[in-house]
Design an enzyme around this catalytic site. Structure first.
Site: not given
Lengths: 333, 90
Positions: B27-28
């Site tokens: 992430c992200p």
């Protein structure tokens, strides 16, 4: 900064200026705090009032102007979101006051009073936010700023979710936004995303539906936010109330005493807790110390229960909101 | 990077559904990959995504929803990852 080899006339003018500044000095202002004595003779740190750490760009310009003109060209950002200007001579206080007045600003407070409340960004633009921390913080500051406690400092903070960036556990009074979820069983398609999203493993799939263990749920709302078809919905929203926390030389973790408290009830609880503190504390003890001495149940019965909020009055119900680490001593109340 | 990760789904008799394999992507970045792939679709179009359990499964479906798309199905895979079908919103 002293003028070298000043002419007699200039010297006289400087003296007169000094005198008139002295005459304008308001010692009541000085006592209510905001001007903090430094180790250097005659120099003070000016603490500016920044509820929730929000200041306008105009105010920032004035802060930097004060630092350039009357300080040493630096400001200090405090752990409670204030801007402080160090190295200001007390003779310059009236001039500083004037500059602050120009942008509708004022100095903060210190001593045995309600301090400027702190707050995270809250639901305004933070995706985790569940409550309007900034809005409440501003209003609490407006209503309670500088209220004398008669004993010691009184710190209030607001966190917009259980991540609790604003450390409501270490405040005399802390408010943390919370949401209680409920499942629309007819709508749920059993996709399991909520179970995946729950960091506290409060949800498990049973017969193709997520079932919640209330004793593990810390009311963060992640399951609601992730549900693609809005089958997981908010049942109840409000503030979790923590009291009696502090940091400092003798840190203490706060007690959770009420939940799902509304915005309006926040003000009522602050009033009640302050009144109880004023009446029951001894000397310079903090609210948490008074509660430890007199018992948490007594505090709840006298200050919290009469307001009609949803009281938390047993350890089992407090458990989802703390992990009982090994640093703080949770002496039985 | 998107192009490399976009493959034709040849397995389940729906060869027209593109697949974004986000396994092993943190992430992200995983969400950005999904976002870019969704931008290639018309509203109503679908996309499959492979996501690791843990943080990716906590974050990506929620961000997808916040952007106005919809997770239609979630299928656990043998390797512990999840296959999500996402329908493109506006």
């Amino acid at each position: 900064m002293a003028v070298e080899e000043a002419t007699p006339l200039e010297g006289l003018k400087a003296e007169l200026r000094k005198e008139s500044r002295r005459a304008h000095l308001n010692f009541a202002d000085l006592k209510s705090g905001g001007y903090i004595k430094q180790t250097q003779k005659d120099l003070f740190t000016v603490r500016l009032r920044c509820p929730g750490g929000r200041v306008t760009t105009e105010q920032m310009r004035v802060a930097s102007e004060i630092a350039e003109r009357y300080g040493r060209g630096t400001v200090h950002l405090t752990v409670r979101q204030s801007i402080e200007v160090p190295y200001v001579h007390h003779a310059d206080f009236p001039a500083v006051q004037e500059m602050l007045k120009g942008v509708d600003w004022s100095i903060a407070t210190c001593g045995p009073r309600v301090r400027v409340p702190t707050a995270c960004a809250g639901c305004e633009y933070n995706p985790n936010g569940l409550g309007d921390t900034q809005g409440l913080c501003r209003e609490v500051d407006r209503r309670f700023f500088g209220t004398p406690t008669g004993h010691h400092k009184f710190k209030i903070s607001f966190s917009g979710c259980p991540i609790d960036c604003f450390r409501t556990r270490e405040m005399d009074l802390g408010f943390q936004a919370m949401v209680g979820p409920r499942l629309d069983e007819a709508a749920c398609n059993g996709c399991t995303l909520c179970v995946q999203a729950c960091e506290d493993k409060a949800l498990v799939m049973q017969a193709k539906l997520p079932v919640r263990d209330d004793s593990k749920c810390n009311n963060c709302g992640d399951c609601i936010k992730v549900c693609p078809i809005d089958a997981m919905l908010p049942r109840q929203r409000g503030w979790l109330v923590r009291v009696g926390g502090r940091h400092g030389k003798h840190p203490l973790f706060a007690y959770e005493v009420a939940r799902y408290v509304s915005d309006e009830q926040v003000f009522v609880l602050i009033e009640r807790a302050l009144a109880w503190y004023r009446e029951n504390a001894e000397g310079r003890e903090r609210l948490g110390a008074a509660i430890q001495r007199l018992g948490l149940n007594r505090f709840i019965d006298e200050a919290i229960r009469p307001t009609g909020v949803e009281v938390i009055d047993n350890e089992a119900d407090r458990r989802p909101y703390w992990t009982g680490g090994n640093f703080y001593d949770r002496a039985a109340a | 990077m998107t192009a490399r990760r976009l493959e034709q789904n040849a397995s389940a008799g729906v060869p027209e559904v593109p697949l974004v394999d986000c396994r092993g992507v943190a992430c992200p970045t995983n969400f950005v990959l999904v976002k870019l792939a969704l931008e290639e679709l018309d509203p109503g179009g679908v996309l499959d995504v492979l996501l690791d359990e843990g943080q990716p499964m906590r974050n990506v479906p929620r961000s997808v929803k916040e952007d106005g798309h919809r997770v239609v199905t979630v299928e656990p895979q043998e390797d512990g990852s999840f296959r999500l079908r996402i329908r493109c919103g506006a």
